[in-house]
Design a protein around this motif. Structure first.
Motif, PDB file in Angstrom:
ATOM      1  N   ILE B  99      -8.129 -38.119  21.769  1.00 26.55           N
ATOM      2  CA  ILE B  99      -6.676 -37.922  21.958  1.00 26.55           C
ATOM      3  C   ILE B  99      -5.671 -39.008  21.436  1.00 26.55           C
ATOM      4  O   ILE B  99      -4.714 -38.782  20.952  1.00 26.55           O
ATOM      5  CB  ILE B  99      -6.542 -37.466  23.543  1.00 26.55           C
ATOM      6  CG1 ILE B  99      -7.467 -36.478  24.066  1.00 26.55           C
ATOM      7  CG2 ILE B  99      -5.159 -37.642  23.936  1.00 26.55           C
ATOM      8  CD1 ILE B  99      -7.738 -36.151  25.519  1.00 26.55           C
ATOM      9  N   GLN B 100      -6.292 -40.203  21.664  1.00 31.71           N
ATOM     10  CA  GLN B 100      -5.537 -41.399  21.251  1.00 31.71           C
ATOM     11  C   GLN B 100      -5.254 -41.590  19.867  1.00 31.71           C
ATOM     12  O   GLN B 100      -4.159 -41.722  19.343  1.00 31.71           O
ATOM     13  CB  GLN B 100      -6.205 -42.572  21.905  1.00 31.71           C
ATOM     14  CG  GLN B 100      -5.495 -43.840  21.496  1.00 31.71           C
ATOM     15  CD  GLN B 100      -5.161 -44.879  22.889  1.00 31.71           C
ATOM     16  OE1 GLN B 100      -4.723 -44.515  23.864  1.00 31.71           O
ATOM     17  NE2 GLN B 100      -5.626 -46.212  22.461  1.00 31.71           N
ATOM     18  N   ASP B 101      -6.561 -41.246  19.214  1.00 31.29           N
ATOM     19  CA  ASP B 101      -6.241 -41.253  17.824  1.00 31.29           C
ATOM     20  C   ASP B 101      -5.460 -40.253  17.160  1.00 31.29           C
ATOM     21  O   ASP B 101      -4.528 -40.392  16.394  1.00 31.29           O
ATOM     22  CB  ASP B 101      -7.792 -40.922  17.251  1.00 31.29           C
ATOM     23  CG  ASP B 101      -8.503 -41.927  17.287  1.00 31.29           C
ATOM     24  OD1 ASP B 101      -8.213 -43.270  17.491  1.00 31.29           O
ATOM     25  OD2 ASP B 101      -9.779 -41.786  16.991  1.00 31.29           O
ATOM     26  N   ALA B 102      -5.290 -38.906  17.782  1.00 30.23           N
ATOM     27  CA  ALA B 102      -4.426 -37.917  17.375  1.00 30.23           C
ATOM     28  C   ALA B 102      -2.945 -38.114  17.669  1.00 30.23           C
ATOM     29  O   ALA B 102      -2.095 -38.119  16.987  1.00 30.23           O
ATOM     30  CB  ALA B 102      -4.859 -36.391  17.960  1.00 30.23           C
ATOM     31  N   LEU B 103      -2.674 -39.146  18.776  1.00 33.21           N
ATOM     32  CA  LEU B 103      -1.302 -39.340  19.337  1.00 33.21           C
ATOM     33  C   LEU B 103      -0.933 -40.318  18.508  1.00 33.21           C
ATOM     34  O   LEU B 103       0.383 -40.716  18.572  1.00 33.21           O
ATOM     35  CB  LEU B 103      -1.515 -39.512  20.720  1.00 33.21           C
ATOM     36  CG  LEU B 103      -1.572 -38.407  21.587  1.00 33.21           C
ATOM     37  CD1 LEU B 103      -1.687 -38.822  23.267  1.00 33.21           C
ATOM     38  CD2 LEU B 103      -0.474 -37.198  21.332  1.00 33.21           C
ATOM     39  N   THR B 104      -1.627 -41.229  17.924  1.00 38.98           N
ATOM     40  CA  THR B 104      -1.021 -42.323  17.195  1.00 38.98           C
ATOM     41  C   THR B 104      -1.369 -42.200  15.671  1.00 38.98           C
ATOM     42  O   THR B 104      -1.139 -43.290  15.012  1.00 38.98           O
ATOM     43  CB  THR B 104      -1.731 -43.709  17.715  1.00 38.98           C
ATOM     44  OG1 THR B 104      -3.335 -43.563  17.542  1.00 38.98           O
ATOM     45  CG2 THR B 104      -1.484 -43.928  19.205  1.00 38.98           C
ATOM     46  N   ALA B 105      -1.874 -41.198  15.220  1.00 39.08           N
ATOM     47  CA  ALA B 105      -1.995 -41.000  13.954  1.00 39.08           C
ATOM     48  C   ALA B 105      -0.866 -41.202  13.006  1.00 39.08           C
ATOM     49  O   ALA B 105       0.463 -40.934  13.592  1.00 39.08           O
ATOM     50  CB  ALA B 105      -2.635 -39.524  13.569  1.00 39.08           C
ATOM     51  N   GLN B 106      -0.827 -41.606  11.891  1.00 36.87           N
ATOM     52  CA  GLN B 106       0.210 -41.511  10.924  1.00 36.87           C
ATOM     53  C   GLN B 106      -0.274 -40.713   9.618  1.00 36.87           C
ATOM     54  O   GLN B 106      -1.050 -40.764   9.052  1.00 36.87           O
ATOM     55  CB  GLN B 106       0.648 -42.753  10.380  1.00 36.87           C
ATOM     56  CG  GLN B 106       1.093 -43.719  11.458  1.00 36.87           C
ATOM     57  CD  GLN B 106       2.390 -43.199  11.854  1.00 36.87           C
ATOM     58  OE1 GLN B 106       3.237 -42.578  11.010  1.00 36.87           O
ATOM     59  NE2 GLN B 106       2.764 -43.328  12.962  1.00 36.87           N
ATOM     60  N   PRO B 107       0.657 -39.645   9.138  1.00 35.32           N
ATOM     61  CA  PRO B 107       2.078 -39.270   9.738  1.00 35.32           C
ATOM     62  C   PRO B 107       1.766 -38.769  11.162  1.00 35.32           C
ATOM     63  O   PRO B 107       0.631 -38.060  11.416  1.00 35.32           O
ATOM     64  CB  PRO B 107       2.791 -38.487   8.732  1.00 35.32           C
ATOM     65  CG  PRO B 107       1.555 -37.636   8.032  1.00 35.32           C
ATOM     66  CD  PRO B 107       0.511 -38.890   7.912  1.00 35.32           C
ATOM     67  N   PRO B 108       2.697 -38.843  12.054  1.00 35.84           N
ATOM     68  CA  PRO B 108       2.680 -38.524  13.472  1.00 35.84           C
ATOM     69  C   PRO B 108       2.758 -36.871  13.613  1.00 35.84           C
ATOM     70  O   PRO B 108       3.483 -36.518  14.661  1.00 35.84           O
ATOM     71  CB  PRO B 108       3.582 -39.051  14.218  1.00 35.84           C
ATOM     72  CG  PRO B 108       4.689 -39.277  13.220  1.00 35.84           C
ATOM     73  CD  PRO B 108       3.947 -39.431  11.854  1.00 35.84           C
ATOM     74  N   VAL B 109       1.829 -36.253  13.149  1.00 35.38           N
ATOM     75  CA  VAL B 109       1.997 -34.745  13.228  1.00 35.38           C
ATOM     76  C   VAL B 109       1.741 -34.170  14.714  1.00 35.38           C
ATOM     77  O   VAL B 109       2.694 -33.318  15.306  1.00 35.38           O
ATOM     78  CB  VAL B 109       0.820 -34.055  12.451  1.00 35.38           C
ATOM     79  CG1 VAL B 109       0.741 -32.653  12.410  1.00 35.38           C
ATOM     80  CG2 VAL B 109       1.121 -34.261  10.763  1.00 35.38           C
ATOM     81  N   VAL B 110       0.736 -34.690  15.587  1.00 33.21           N
ATOM     82  CA  VAL B 110       0.667 -34.268  16.830  1.00 33.21           C
ATOM     83  C   VAL B 110       1.711 -34.576  17.695  1.00 33.21           C
ATOM     84  O   VAL B 110       2.184 -33.850  18.464  1.00 33.21           O
ATOM     85  CB  VAL B 110      -0.815 -34.728  17.488  1.00 33.21           C
ATOM     86  CG1 VAL B 110      -0.853 -34.559  18.759  1.00 33.21           C
ATOM     87  CG2 VAL B 110      -2.097 -34.197  16.454  1.00 33.21           C
ATOM     88  N   ALA B 111       2.191 -35.975  17.643  1.00 29.53           N
ATOM     89  CA  ALA B 111       3.252 -36.348  18.435  1.00 29.53           C
ATOM     90  C   ALA B 111       4.333 -35.416  18.162  1.00 29.53           C
ATOM     91  O   ALA B 111       5.264 -35.199  18.884  1.00 29.53           O
ATOM     92  CB  ALA B 111       3.579 -37.815  18.027  1.00 29.53           C
ATOM     93  N   ALA B 112       4.753 -35.243  16.806  1.00 30.32           N
ATOM     94  CA  ALA B 112       5.748 -34.389  16.576  1.00 30.32           C
ATOM     95  C   ALA B 112       5.852 -32.972  16.923  1.00 30.32           C
ATOM     96  O   ALA B 112       6.834 -32.582  17.527  1.00 30.32           O
ATOM     97  CB  ALA B 112       6.114 -34.417  15.020  1.00 30.32           C
ATOM     98  N   LEU B 113       4.528 -32.458  17.021  1.00 26.92           N
ATOM     99  CA  LEU B 113       4.308 -31.200  17.656  1.00 26.92           C
ATOM    100  C   LEU B 113       4.812 -31.085  19.087  1.00 26.92           C
ATOM    101  O   LEU B 113       5.364 -30.099  19.632  1.00 26.92           O
ATOM    102  CB  LEU B 113       2.818 -30.597  17.159  1.00 26.92           C
ATOM    103  CG  LEU B 113       2.481 -29.935  16.105  1.00 26.92           C
ATOM    104  CD1 LEU B 113       1.048 -29.874  15.848  1.00 26.92           C
ATOM    105  CD2 LEU B 113       3.374 -28.399  15.854  1.00 26.92           C
TER     106      LEU B 113
END
Lengths: 201, 201
Positions: B99-113
């Motif tokens: 979860i933390q990796d997905a939320l801090t990934a670049q580009p921020p696809v999951v955060a943007a969703l």
């Protein structure tokens, strides 16, 4: 703990004409936001509702982002203190009930402010400041529990508060499941059990 | 667990021409979203990036909300399974790291969703479906722990999973504090300690 002062509260704020105009405009902003959401928000409608000349609002707040940020900053000046019930579990449960009540209130002012923080960078920064301030104030809950001997002296207050409150926010704001009336108490109890087992020492 | 299949994943999806177009378009959508965020998203740019005629995209997905919802639905079809490390604490920690990796990934696809789910009702509903599906799959973590004797048989799986994962989401998505590399493990440990003390029985 997320909630800005409600309109009744802001109206009682002391101050001269400038403070009165700020209070009228921010009350109008929160009312518009609660009724229409971010997408229906305009500076002109806020000015009209507040009965304040639109040029005054544009000069002082520039745009919707400036209004939202100021409303969140004003919410931080409200003298709010965390619940003090005499026990750690009682304090955390009361805090969670406040959070759940704020997040499910009608009109949904707090929920709309959180949603707006995904739209406006100014609102995002102000929302962050507000939460930081609220969690800092909540550390007194942990300090009191330490003094009462309910927690070891070196308890990590912030992690305990995060564990206690995060489930309520997560369920209502992100998962958007219907409010579970038992969750505020259960999440408080879970955090206290974990604390007793040494989770935050 | 929040993450849609990354572009590499969707490209491997089987199927005929329709499936291939869907995969190209959704890959392009996620790439555009990660680079530009919701505000920079247009159907035309997605179509151009995918190399698919814009009329095809409008006909099948109508608008940006339709594209986002389909991307989230596609993410739910990815065969994802929760971590299986051999212990409850290990599984929850691995889940939180995902979860933390997905939320801090670049580009921020999951955060943007997630941010987009505050903009588009279609995206909001699809995000809810995705999370419901992910948490339902994660119940196998709890079922395995019950079989191993780590948890009592009548454990409330959903509340345990909520307690374990909510702090990571809350800190990164709402409080927007910098990622704490220790939080995934700590939140997992906290949930296990609470479970051992009977919090979810």
């Amino acid at each position: 703990m997320t909630s800005p002062a409600p309109p009744e509260g802001t109206r009682r704020r002391p101050g001269g004409r400038t403070a009165r105009i700020r209070s009228q405009v921010l009350d109008a902003l929160l009312a518009e936001l609660g009724e229409r959401g971010y997408d229906g928000l305009t500076v002109d409608a806020v000015a009209a509702r507040a009965g304040v000349h639109r040029a005054t609002v544009y000069r002082r707040w520039s745009d919707v982002g400036g209004l939202l940020a100021d409303a969140l900053d004003a919410a931080g000046d409200d003298g709010w203190q965390p619940p003090d019930t005499g026990s750690l579990r009682g304090d955390l449960a009361a805090l969670n009930h406040e959070i759940q009540d704020a997040l499910t209130a009608q009109p949904p002012v707090v929920a709309a402010l959180i949603a707006a923080s995904f739209r406006s960078e100014q609102a995002e920064h102000a929302q962050r400041r507000l939460w930081e301030d609220r969690y800092a104030r909540c550390e007194s809950i942990v300090a009191r529990a330490v003094r009462r001997g309910e927690l070891p002296p070196r308890t990590d207050a912030r992690r305990l508060l995060l564990a206690a409150t995060a489930p309520v926010y997560h369920q209502l704001v992100l998962l958007r499941t219907p409010a579970d009336p038992d969750l505020p108490d259960q999440a408080a109890r879970t955090a206290v059990l974990a604390a007793s087992a040494g989770a935050f020492a």
